[in-house]
Design a protein around this motif. Structure first.
Motif, PDB file in Angstrom:
ATOM      1  N   GLY A 160       0.809  -1.211   0.000  1.00  0.00           N
ATOM      2  CA  GLY A 160       0.000   0.000   0.000  1.00  0.00           C
ATOM      3  C   GLY A 160       0.838   1.253   0.000  1.00  0.00           C
ATOM      4  N   VAL A 161       1.988   1.181   0.629  1.00  0.00           N
ATOM      5  CA  VAL A 161       2.838   2.361   0.727  1.00  0.00           C
ATOM      6  C   VAL A 161       3.580   2.580  -0.594  1.00  0.00           C
ATOM      7  N   SER A 162       4.120   1.497  -1.133  1.00  0.00           N
ATOM      8  CA  SER A 162       4.955   1.639  -2.331  1.00  0.00           C
ATOM      9  C   SER A 162       4.192   2.300  -3.475  1.00  0.00           C
ATOM     10  N   ALA A 163       2.913   1.932  -3.631  1.00  0.00           N
ATOM     11  CA  ALA A 163       2.141   2.505  -4.740  1.00  0.00           C
ATOM     12  C   ALA A 163       2.015   4.019  -4.577  1.00  0.00           C
ATOM     13  N   ILE A 164       1.847   4.457  -3.341  1.00  0.00           N
ATOM     14  CA  ILE A 164       1.700   5.896  -3.099  1.00  0.00           C
ATOM     15  C   ILE A 164       3.031   6.604  -3.367  1.00  0.00           C
ATOM     16  N   ILE A 165       4.094   6.014  -2.842  1.00  0.00           N
ATOM     17  CA  ILE A 165       5.413   6.633  -3.031  1.00  0.00           C
ATOM     18  C   ILE A 165       5.781   6.664  -4.518  1.00  0.00           C
ATOM     19  N   SER A 166       5.520   5.563  -5.225  1.00  0.00           N
ATOM     20  CA  SER A 166       5.949   5.595  -6.627  1.00  0.00           C
ATOM     21  C   SER A 166       5.095   6.594  -7.406  1.00  0.00           C
ATOM     22  N   GLY A 167       3.844   6.773  -6.992  1.00  0.00           N
ATOM     23  CA  GLY A 167       3.013   7.821  -7.605  1.00  0.00           C
ATOM     24  C   GLY A 167       3.655   9.190  -7.417  1.00  0.00           C
ATOM     25  N   PHE A 168       4.078   9.474  -6.209  1.00  0.00           N
ATOM     26  CA  PHE A 168       4.706  10.775  -5.949  1.00  0.00           C
ATOM     27  C   PHE A 168       6.032  10.905  -6.695  1.00  0.00           C
ATOM     28  N   ASN A 169       6.790   9.810  -6.738  1.00  0.00           N
ATOM     29  CA  ASN A 169       8.068   9.873  -7.453  1.00  0.00           C
ATOM     30  C   ASN A 169       7.836  10.194  -8.921  1.00  0.00           C
ATOM     31  N   TYR A 170       6.832   9.531  -9.496  1.00  0.00           N
ATOM     32  CA  TYR A 170       6.558   9.759 -10.916  1.00  0.00           C
ATOM     33  C   TYR A 170       6.255  11.237 -11.174  1.00  0.00           C
ATOM     34  N   PHE A 171       5.468  11.826 -10.277  1.00  0.00           N
ATOM     35  CA  PHE A 171       5.074  13.215 -10.490  1.00  0.00           C
ATOM     36  C   PHE A 171       6.100  14.213  -9.944  1.00  0.00           C
ATOM     37  N   GLY A 172       7.192  13.672  -9.392  1.00  0.00           N
ATOM     38  CA  GLY A 172       8.252  14.551  -8.907  1.00  0.00           C
ATOM     39  C   GLY A 172       7.819  15.372  -7.700  1.00  0.00           C
ATOM     40  N   VAL A 173       6.836  14.868  -6.938  1.00  0.00           N
ATOM     41  CA  VAL A 173       6.424  15.583  -5.725  1.00  0.00           C
ATOM     42  C   VAL A 173       7.393  15.174  -4.620  1.00  0.00           C
ATOM     43  N   ASP A 174       8.127  16.144  -4.162  1.00  0.00           N
ATOM     44  CA  ASP A 174       9.259  15.868  -3.290  1.00  0.00           C
ATOM     45  C   ASP A 174       8.983  16.298  -1.857  1.00  0.00           C
ATOM     46  N   PHE A 175       8.860  15.319  -0.984  1.00  0.00           N
ATOM     47  CA  PHE A 175       8.700  15.664   0.431  1.00  0.00           C
ATOM     48  C   PHE A 175      10.092  15.803   1.060  1.00  0.00           C
ATOM     49  N   ASP A 176      10.191  16.701   2.014  1.00  0.00           N
ATOM     50  CA  ASP A 176      11.502  16.916   2.643  1.00  0.00           C
ATOM     51  C   ASP A 176      11.805  15.833   3.665  1.00  0.00           C
TER      52      ASP A 176
END
Ligand code: GLU
Length: 554
Positions: A86-102
């Motif tokens: 469940g976590v990986s799908a969310i993270i890879s979504g953000f990675n794809y869109f280049g949304v960068d959390f600090d």
């Protein structure tokens, strides 16, 4: 020891850390004045909703436009909803869109930042320390009611027509159990949940300032909300209170469905002795229902575009999706974009206060237009790389064809590009195969159908004539001059104006002649610049395509 202390010890015998200990572990952040700390806090559902991407963008822009911090927290207290990966799908979504959390969770089991753990299931000792303190202060109590008792309570409230329903006041059976009764229940091994002892009153109201919506007034909370479930796992209400405090969140930005919970949260923050964060409730992402025409929330079940994977799979560039979301997020974005056509969106002076509080309509047609514009501004190399990257995963057959000759394909995508008025016709990478099919022999199926106003005989004549005169050494002016020269002897006018003056005197005009050549070479009535296409096809291919077309028209 007073009874509350005794009770706290009884309920949490092994808990020896205190809220003060955690104050020391998670000190206030050293950030410049006005810097905002925001968080995106999804449940690990294995699915990134476009509304989630929207919310996360708001978090990151808010933090970064103020020199603050945006972090990603995984809220996995509701085990029922958790799915594997469940976590990986969310993270890879953000990675794809280049949304960068600090800070925060960076993958399954990995994280960065000094305010972790950033996954709620790893923070039990914090919740338990705070819960114990609430009991010591008489602000929380164990409730032994069974689910049967709770449903009887609901039935009674219904039959009596109680205006407020839930576990509170006179209905709250366990609120005033004596220490002895509690000890007895515990000794009997009865399961318990921990409830807040609400100090709210039915006739009082609270007012808070939502950063997006302004002042909101609501009845005070009076419900003795569950803080810890019988397995010791906190509820969302309690977990977010502890987390947003110890992670030093300044702005809780979340979906509007949480507005109704704010009175609960305000009471909880106060009970815990935590400073209240600012709240900002973002509007819902809506769509127009195809059947009813009504606006409704984008639904995970009904709308494939609710999942960000929809855009990834179709090759709608991340830049287009982000650009479009920004137009929904801030009404000033489009003006800013016009003034700064090439600037990265992270430079946009985002203002939470300028967000609309009513729902945002997510319209795929508009996204398509935005995407055409975004792609038209990309360089040929960017477009080539993007197509190759997309096709490698989603269309391997096309990938082989497209990347067999990178220089050729780069030239192809460069037609009508990298100029002040670039062509705007590609919205997604999945369209490219069909769009350029005539440039790649394995993809090309000729179709020589003609517009109604051109006869096969004339078409064959035009193609035959052209086959004899074209030369790839011509520059663009010479190339067009040759087409014009062909017109009159074949009964067409070399310009449109002349034809319009006397439409009965001619078969057509230069546009029709070009159309015939275009169809012969590409099987299309409409293409990017034909001169550039011919350069790519090469003389032999042009000759052979013209011959084939003539054959079919004769
Ligand atoms: N875990 C909550 C949700 O997924 C987040 C709410 C919040 O941002 O506080 O809805």
């Amino acid at each position: 020891m007073d009874n509350n202390k005794k009770l706290a010890e009884l309920l949490f015998p092994g808990v020896d850390k205190t809220p003060e200990d955690f104050e020391a572990v998670y000190p206030p952040r050293e950030l410049p004045e006005g810097a905002r700390v925001t968080r995106f806090a999804p449940s690990p559902t294995g699915y990134l909703h476009i509304g989630g991407l929207f919310g996360a963008l708001v978090d990151v822009l808010t933090a970064h436009s103020t020199g603050g911090v945006a972090y990603l927290r995984i809220e996995d207290t509701d085990k029922k909803r958790e799915i594997e990966d469940g976590v990986s799908a969310i993270i890879s979504g953000f990675n794809y869109f280049g949304v960068d959390f600090d800070e925060g969770v960076t993958g399954f089991g990995t994280e960065k930042g000094a305010y972790g753990p950033y996954t709620q299931s790893h923070r039990a000792e914090i919740y338990h320390a705070v819960a114990k303190r609430l009991v010591e202060n008489g602000l929380a109590y164990p409730c032994f009611c069974t689910s049967d008792e709770l449903s009887q309570l609901r039935d009674r409230q219904e039959s009596e027509g109680a205006l407020i329903r839930g576990y509170f006041g006179k209905w709250a059976k366990c609120r005033n159990l004596s220490l002895e009764e509690i000890e007895k229940n515990l000794a009997e091994g009865k399961p318990w949940v921990l409830r807040l002892r609400s100090s709210g009153s039915e006739d009082k109201r609270i007012v808070f300032d939502d950063v997006i919506r302004g002042k909101i007034e609501m009845p005070e909370n009076i419900i003795d909300e569950v803080l810890l479930k019988s397995d010791g796992i906190p509820t969302y209400h309690f977990a977010h209170t502890c987390d947003d405090h110890y992670m030093r969140t300044t702005h809780v930005i979340r979906a509007e469905e949480w507005i109704s919970s704010v009175p609960k949260h305000i009471e909880l923050f106060r009970a815990c002795g935590f400073r209240l964060p600012k709240y900002a409730h973002t509007p819902q992402v809506l769509k127009t229902d195809e059947e009813t025409g009504d606006k409704r929330k984008l639904s995970k079940r009904k709308d494939p575009e609710a999942a960000v994977s929809y855009f990834v799979e179709r090759g709608i560039p991340k830049e287009s999706v982000l650009e479009y979301l920004l137009t929904l997020i801030n009404s000033t974005f489009e003006d800013w974009r016009r003034a700064n056509p090439k600037e990265d969106i992270s430079k946009f002076p985002f203002n939470l206060k300028k967000m609309s509080s009513s729902g945002c309509l997510f319209d795929l047609v508009k996204l398509n237009d935005v995407s055409k514009n975004v792609i038209s501004l990309m360089s040929a190399k960017q477009v080539y790389d993007n197509i190759a990257e997309w096709a490698k995963v989603y269309d391997p057959e096309f990938y082989e064809i497209f990347t067999a000759d990178p220089a050729f394909s780069t030239e192809a995508v460069n037609i009508d590009r990298e100029n002040p008025k670039p062509r705007k016709d590609i919205a997604k990478w999945s369209e490219v195969k069909e769009y350029f099919s005539y440039l790649y022999t394995p993809l090309y199926t000729p179709d020589y159908s003609l517009p109604d106003n051109i006869s096969k005989l004339d078409a064959a004549e035009i193609a035959e004539k052209y086959s004899g005169v074209f030369s790839l050494d011509d520059d663009k002016d010479e190339w067009f001059a040759k087409i014009k020269e062909m017109c009159e002897p074949l009964g067409f006018t070399p310009n449109v104006k002349e034809y319009k003056k006397n439409p009965d005197g001619f078969k057509g005009h230069v546009g029709d002649v070009s159309t015939v050549i275009r169809i012969a070479l590409t099987s299309r009535r409409n293409t990017p610049d034909l001169y550039s296409i011919m350069k790519l096809l090469g003389a032999d291919e042009i000759k052979s395509r013209l011959a084939q077309a003539i054959e079919s028209w004769k």
